[in-house]
Design a protein around this motif. Structure first.
Motif, mmCIF file in Angstrom:
data_model
loop_
_atom_site.group_PDB
_atom_site.id
_atom_site.type_symbol
_atom_site.label_atom_id
_atom_site.label_comp_id
_atom_site.label_asym_id
_atom_site.label_seq_id
_atom_site.Cartn_x
_atom_site.Cartn_y
_atom_site.Cartn_z
ATOM 1 N N LEU A 30 -7.347 45.919 113.527
ATOM 2 C CA LEU A 30 -6.025 45.189 113.658
ATOM 3 C C LEU A 30 -6.097 44.249 114.698
ATOM 4 O O LEU A 30 -6.389 44.722 115.886
ATOM 5 C CB LEU A 30 -4.869 46.621 113.915
ATOM 6 C CG LEU A 30 -4.629 47.416 112.770
ATOM 7 C CD1 LEU A 30 -4.270 48.771 113.310
ATOM 8 C CD2 LEU A 30 -3.654 46.698 111.856
ATOM 9 N N ASP A 31 -5.197 43.477 114.597
ATOM 10 C CA ASP A 31 -5.081 42.187 115.497
ATOM 11 C C ASP A 31 -3.904 42.214 116.088
ATOM 12 O O ASP A 31 -2.873 42.643 115.348
ATOM 13 C CB ASP A 31 -5.245 40.869 114.864
ATOM 14 C CG ASP A 31 -6.714 40.489 114.549
ATOM 15 O OD1 ASP A 31 -7.672 40.973 115.188
ATOM 16 O OD2 ASP A 31 -6.859 39.529 113.742
ATOM 17 N N TYR A 32 -3.817 41.842 117.351
ATOM 18 C CA TYR A 32 -2.428 41.861 118.147
ATOM 19 C C TYR A 32 -2.352 40.537 118.735
ATOM 20 O O TYR A 32 -3.361 40.259 119.303
ATOM 21 C CB TYR A 32 -2.570 43.028 119.052
ATOM 22 C CG TYR A 32 -2.561 44.286 118.399
ATOM 23 C CD1 TYR A 32 -3.889 45.040 118.326
ATOM 24 C CD2 TYR A 32 -1.482 45.021 117.816
ATOM 25 C CE1 TYR A 32 -3.936 46.251 117.701
ATOM 26 C CE2 TYR A 32 -1.643 46.135 116.932
ATOM 27 C CZ TYR A 32 -2.868 46.784 117.008
ATOM 28 O OH TYR A 32 -2.794 48.067 116.333
ATOM 29 N N VAL A 33 -1.147 40.008 118.675
ATOM 30 C CA VAL A 33 -0.803 38.665 119.504
ATOM 31 C C VAL A 33 0.117 39.003 120.232
ATOM 32 O O VAL A 33 0.990 39.900 120.311
ATOM 33 C CB VAL A 33 -0.625 37.728 118.643
ATOM 34 C CG1 VAL A 33 -1.820 37.241 117.366
ATOM 35 C CG2 VAL A 33 0.499 37.915 117.652
ATOM 36 N N PRO A 34 0.264 37.984 121.469
ATOM 37 C CA PRO A 34 1.549 38.122 122.450
ATOM 38 C C PRO A 34 2.703 37.911 121.668
ATOM 39 O O PRO A 34 2.960 37.322 120.708
ATOM 40 C CB PRO A 34 1.247 36.868 123.273
ATOM 41 C CG PRO A 34 -0.359 36.391 123.100
ATOM 42 C CD PRO A 34 -0.530 36.999 121.787
ATOM 43 N N ASN A 35 3.617 39.099 122.113
ATOM 44 C CA ASN A 35 5.248 38.825 121.543
ATOM 45 C C ASN A 35 5.617 37.678 121.969
ATOM 46 O O ASN A 35 5.839 37.373 123.182
ATOM 47 C CB ASN A 35 5.537 40.253 122.267
ATOM 48 C CG ASN A 35 7.211 40.289 121.829
ATOM 49 O OD1 ASN A 35 7.691 39.322 120.979
ATOM 50 N ND2 ASN A 35 7.966 41.409 122.165
#
Length: 157
Positions: A30-35
């Motif tokens: 799962l990729d997460y990016v800055p909010n």
């Protein structure tokens, strides 16, 4: 799902390229990016009305409508990686409860949102629909939490 948690990825790995479906949920990244609105209290919703996994007893497909709501913290989940993760369940055998709660717990553990809930609205197995719900705790005060909008299964009647 295993108890081992995948480390957060450094950024989107799948955007703009063909990506095969992961073989299993444990292998899915799962990729997460800055909010982009860090500090703002808001709710993001993903609906997966055609989710499938396999019955661990019969091996037959099970179908569900999943609704994932979360109030982001520092990161948000990148939607293509979430689609690949959810798609990896097509060949995964698990009871409805394990699958639904496992998805919610993995997202919560890795993304670290302010709040998360998942509703798994499973279609009948053996004539009985099963709905499974999990949330990380009470929603933050002031968060607008709309109804998930999925009615209870009624059959043809």
């Amino acid at each position: 799902m295993s108890d081992t948690q995948k480390p957060q990825s450094p950024g989107p790995q799948f955007l703009g390229q063909q990506t095969p479906l992961p073989v299993s949920p444990d292998e899915a990244v799962l990729d997460y990016v800055p909010n982009p609105r860090e500090g703002a209290l808001y709710l993001a919703r993903f609906a997966a009305p055609e989710f499938t996994s396999l019955c661990p007893v019969t091996g037959q497909p099970d179908f569900a409508h999943l609704v994932i709501d979360y109030a982001p913290g520092e990161t948000i989940v990148e939607s293509k990686s979430l689609k690949l993760f959810l798609g990896s369940f097509r060949n995964h055998a698990g009871f409805h409860e394990d699958v639904t709660v496992g998805i919610g717990q993995r997202l919560h553990a890795e993304m670290k949102p302010r709040w998360l809930r998942i509703g798994g609205y499973w279609y009948p197995r053996g004539g009985i629909p099963i709905d499974v719900f999990w949330q990380s705790g009470n929603p933050p005060e002031g968060l607008w939490v709309p109804d998930q909008g999925v009615t209870a299964y009624r059959g043809r009647g």
